[in-house]
Design a protein around this motif. Structure first.
Motif, PDB file in Angstrom:
ATOM      1  N   ILE A  57      33.073  26.646  45.173  1.00  0.00           N
ATOM      2  CA  ILE A  57      31.753  26.019  45.027  1.00  0.00           C
ATOM      3  C   ILE A  57      31.494  25.620  43.572  1.00  0.00           C
ATOM      4  O   ILE A  57      30.976  24.524  43.299  1.00  0.00           O
ATOM      5  N   THR A  58      31.877  26.477  42.620  1.00  0.00           N
ATOM      6  CA  THR A  58      31.651  26.126  41.209  1.00  0.00           C
ATOM      7  C   THR A  58      32.564  24.986  40.765  1.00  0.00           C
ATOM      8  O   THR A  58      32.192  24.207  39.882  1.00  0.00           O
ATOM      9  N   ALA A 325      33.702  29.365  33.691  1.00  0.00           N
ATOM     10  CA  ALA A 325      35.149  29.082  33.696  1.00  0.00           C
ATOM     11  C   ALA A 325      35.933  30.205  34.373  1.00  0.00           C
ATOM     12  O   ALA A 325      36.917  29.950  35.075  1.00  0.00           O
ATOM     13  N   GLN A 326      35.516  31.447  34.158  1.00  0.00           N
ATOM     14  CA  GLN A 326      36.200  32.571  34.806  1.00  0.00           C
ATOM     15  C   GLN A 326      36.035  32.510  36.319  1.00  0.00           C
ATOM     16  O   GLN A 326      36.988  32.783  37.072  1.00  0.00           O
ATOM     17  N   ASN A 329      38.234  29.720  37.778  1.00  0.00           N
ATOM     18  CA  ASN A 329      39.680  29.945  37.677  1.00  0.00           C
ATOM     19  C   ASN A 329      40.088  31.366  38.079  1.00  0.00           C
ATOM     20  O   ASN A 329      41.141  31.851  37.663  1.00  0.00           O
ATOM     21  N   ALA A 330      39.280  32.022  38.896  1.00  0.00           N
ATOM     22  CA  ALA A 330      39.602  33.380  39.335  1.00  0.00           C
ATOM     23  C   ALA A 330      40.941  33.381  40.085  1.00  0.00           C
ATOM     24  O   ALA A 330      41.166  32.513  40.932  1.00  0.00           O
ATOM     25  N   PRO A 331      41.844  34.318  39.783  1.00  0.00           N
ATOM     26  CA  PRO A 331      43.145  34.367  40.467  1.00  0.00           C
ATOM     27  C   PRO A 331      42.955  34.481  41.978  1.00  0.00           C
ATOM     28  O   PRO A 331      42.223  35.346  42.465  1.00  0.00           O
ATOM     29  N   ALA A 339      35.162  40.234  39.025  1.00  0.00           N
ATOM     30  CA  ALA A 339      33.902  40.758  38.497  1.00  0.00           C
ATOM     31  C   ALA A 339      33.981  42.269  38.297  1.00  0.00           C
ATOM     32  O   ALA A 339      33.560  42.793  37.259  1.00  0.00           O
ATOM     33  N   LEU A 340      34.537  42.973  39.269  1.00  0.00           N
ATOM     34  CA  LEU A 340      34.676  44.429  39.130  1.00  0.00           C
ATOM     35  C   LEU A 340      35.666  44.782  38.026  1.00  0.00           C
ATOM     36  O   LEU A 340      35.452  45.713  37.249  1.00  0.00           O
ATOM     37  N   ASN A 341      36.760  44.052  37.961  1.00  0.00           N
ATOM     38  CA  ASN A 341      37.770  44.314  36.924  1.00  0.00           C
ATOM     39  C   ASN A 341      37.205  44.101  35.520  1.00  0.00           C
ATOM     40  O   ASN A 341      37.647  44.739  34.561  1.00  0.00           O
ATOM     41  N   SER A 342      36.226  43.196  35.396  1.00  0.00           N
ATOM     42  CA  SER A 342      35.658  42.889  34.075  1.00  0.00           C
ATOM     43  C   SER A 342      34.737  43.994  33.564  1.00  0.00           C
ATOM     44  O   SER A 342      34.380  44.012  32.394  1.00  0.00           O
ATOM     45  N   MET A 343      34.345  44.893  34.469  1.00  0.00           N
ATOM     46  CA  MET A 343      33.464  45.990  34.067  1.00  0.00           C
ATOM     47  C   MET A 343      34.302  47.113  33.465  1.00  0.00           C
ATOM     48  O   MET A 343      35.240  47.609  34.078  1.00  0.00           O
ATOM     49  N   THR A 344      33.963  47.517  32.270  1.00  0.00           N
ATOM     50  CA  THR A 344      34.737  48.520  31.536  1.00  0.00           C
ATOM     51  C   THR A 344      34.923  49.797  32.336  1.00  0.00           C
ATOM     52  O   THR A 344      35.988  50.426  32.305  1.00  0.00           O
ATOM     53  N   ALA A 345      33.902  50.179  33.077  1.00  0.00           N
ATOM     54  CA  ALA A 345      33.957  51.445  33.817  1.00  0.00           C
ATOM     55  C   ALA A 345      35.028  51.453  34.894  1.00  0.00           C
ATOM     56  O   ALA A 345      35.514  52.508  35.291  1.00  0.00           O
ATOM     57  N   PHE A 346      35.412  50.266  35.383  1.00  0.00           N
ATOM     58  CA  PHE A 346      36.361  50.205  36.495  1.00  0.00           C
ATOM     59  C   PHE A 346      37.748  49.741  36.069  1.00  0.00           C
ATOM     60  O   PHE A 346      38.746  50.241  36.570  1.00  0.00           O
TER      61      PHE A 346
END
Length: 524
Positions: A57-58, A325-326, A329-331, A339-346
């Motif tokens: 969509i983006t 852009a992320q 171009n998400a894999p 989105a979850l991977n980008s969070m430091t806690a996870f």
């Protein structure tokens, strides 16, 4: 054989149906309450689409605002349709749902064309796609579940198609067999499974939303997306669908004026509308709803409102954690995982968490779709328009044979492959699903137009619920659906025309079934 045009004329004037059609639908167990019906709607709608379609969509709309607006438009359209369908659901609280509505508003031909397309592609193709999605994400946890570990290597069927059986395909088929078997044991078990898995995946989606908006907020992403909310960036060009149209219509992007915006948002609706589809499935099970004249309409409205709210918030969460852009171009388009991977806690465990969430989501989604879809082929068989054996209930009060036939066809779709020019293999159901979005919108618009038809044909009919905002909202939905289809016809011409062809092939098939049913020896 009679000419096709004559068959169409015959079908349009057919009004008589087998006597059994008007009998009480004895044998069904009325076990579905309002909560259960809402869970069927929510569970059938939420599959894996919400976790991946944001990327596409983006790329089509080219902006963060475009992503949100696309989902808002989808929400308005879907909720408008659900609120309109309520009138038909309350008028005809029978197994078969939309098949019955089209049959009663127009003729048996139109009901059959919908049921035919639903069985051939819409319901079964969606179930196949969700099943393979289940197997794919199970492969994140168990690496042996691979699309490239062959049990039966691809066997080519000409230059474009093949059949194969990989471990991934096998797991998908086993999922279908398992859920189908569970649903043959009765609607009470089916609704219990639905309630459990829908509750779990709804909580998972709520968790993703909370984490994205409040825990994993990324200041750089928020600035990038909301400071340039409508700035078009990275939008893909959209070409007219066929060569002769390219001389008449320009190639556009979301940033190339009004035409570009209309085309971009029209094409973007394909992914969002399909991700928000299946809200009408509760209508298929109306014969098993405790208070169908009230609860079918309410389940559609409540379930649709819940899902659309969650979908809009989920996309807001993506924009709070990832730059435009992320997302674009998400894999593998796995936006939620990124989105979850980008969070430091996870960190890297985000992929595992999201895989578990999608496994739960896809299992619950397919349970609802399998449960509901079999009721349409049951209703068609009762009208003599499908294999007669599928029009019978088993000892548990469910259409067991219809469930089995549906499961077999889904397995065939999973086994079927397409051959790509580079030598790789695609999935047959993916191609089929891309073709029928055009047809799905036609059927939705026709069904809602049926409200106007039936108000004229049957003004004295009992209407426990009347379409919200009639006649304005139903008319606006029809206009919006027609506009999207015009865009698809011009800019995705091949897929639109193939989808239309799949529907029209049903005309001679209808002619065959109606002639077969008319023979004295086939009468019940």
């Amino acid at each position: 054989m009679r000419p096709l045009s004559e068959a169409i004329r015959m079908a349009d004037t057919t009004s008589s149906l087998p006597t059994e059609t008007v009998k009480s639908e004895a044998g069904f167990v009325r076990a579905i309450g309002l909560f259960d019906g809402t869970m069927i709607v929510v569970g059938s709608m939420i599959g894996s689409g919400i976790f991946i379609v944001a990327a596409d969509i983006t790329r089509q709309t080219g902006s963060a605002g475009g992503l949100l607006l696309t989902w808002i438009l989808t929400g308005v359209l879907t909720l408008s349709a659900a609120l309109s369908y309520g009138e038909l659901a309350a008028m005809f609280p029978r197994a078969g749902g939309q098949y019955i509505y089209l049959r009663e508003a127009y003729s048996p031909l139109w009901g059959f064309l919908y049921g035919w397309t639903l069985f051939l592609v819409i319901q079964t193709g969606t179930i196949a796609a969700v099943a393979v999605g289940f197997a794919r994400y199970l492969g994140v946890l168990f690496s042996s579940i691979s699309p490239n570990t062959w049990i039966v290597h691809p066997i080519n069927l000409g230059s474009k198609y093949a059949v194969s059986l990989s471990v991934q395909q096998l797991v998908a088929i086993l999922m279908i067999l398992f859920i189908t078997f569970l649903n043959t044991l009765g609607v009470r078990l089916g609704k219990l499974i639905q309630n459990i898995f829908t509750s779990a995946k709804t909580l998972s989606l709520v968790g993703l939303i909370i984490l994205g908006i409040f825990v994993g907020r990324n200041a750089a992403a928020i600035s990038d997306n909301f400071s340039h909310l409508w700035t078009v960036r990275g939008a893909q060009p959209l070409e007219p669908g066929l060569g002769f149209l390219r001389g008449m219509l320009p190639t556009v992007t979301a940033g190339s004026g009004i035409l570009g915006l209309i085309v971009a948002y029209g094409v973007a609706q394909v992914g969002s509308l399909f991700s928000a589809d299946a809200w009408n499935n509760i209508g298929f099970t109306a014969a098993e709803v405790k208070n169908p004249k009230r609860d079918v309409a309410l389940s559609m409205a409540l379930g649709t409102a819940i899902v659309i709210t969650l979908y809009c918030l989920a996309n807001l969460a993506y924009l709070c954690t990832l730059t435009l852009a992320q997302i674009q171009n998400a894999p593998d388009d796995r936006v939620a995982t990124l989105a979850l991977n980008s969070m430091t806690a996870f960190g890297s465990t985000g992929a595992v968490i999201m895989a578990v969430a999608i496994i739960i989501s896809t299992f619950g989604c397919n349970n609802g779709l399998i449960l509901a879809g079999s009721r349409v082929s049951y209703a068609m068989a009762r009208d003599g328009l499908f294999f007669r054996v599928t029009g019978k209930l088993n000892k548990h009060g469910v259409p067991g044979t219809a469930l089995v036939f549906q499961g077999i066809w889904i397995a065939v779709l999973i086994l079927g492959r397409t051959r790509n020019p580079d030598g790789s293999y695609g999935n047959l159901y993916n191609d089929l699903l891309s073709y029928v979005v055009f047809a799905v919108l036609i059927f939705y618009a026709l069904t809602i137009a049926g409200i106007f038809v039936l108000r004229k044909k049957r003004p004295q009919a009992d209407r426990p619920y009347k379409a919200f905002g009639y006649p304005v909202i139903p008319a606006l939905y029809i206009l919006a659906a027609a506009s999207i289809n015009i865009v698809l016809l011009l800019y995705q011409t091949k897929t639109a025309l193939v989808g239309l062809a799949i529907v029209l092939i049903g005309v001679p098939v209808y002619w065959f079934w109606s002639r077969k049913n008319a023979r004295p020896e086939s009468a019940t």
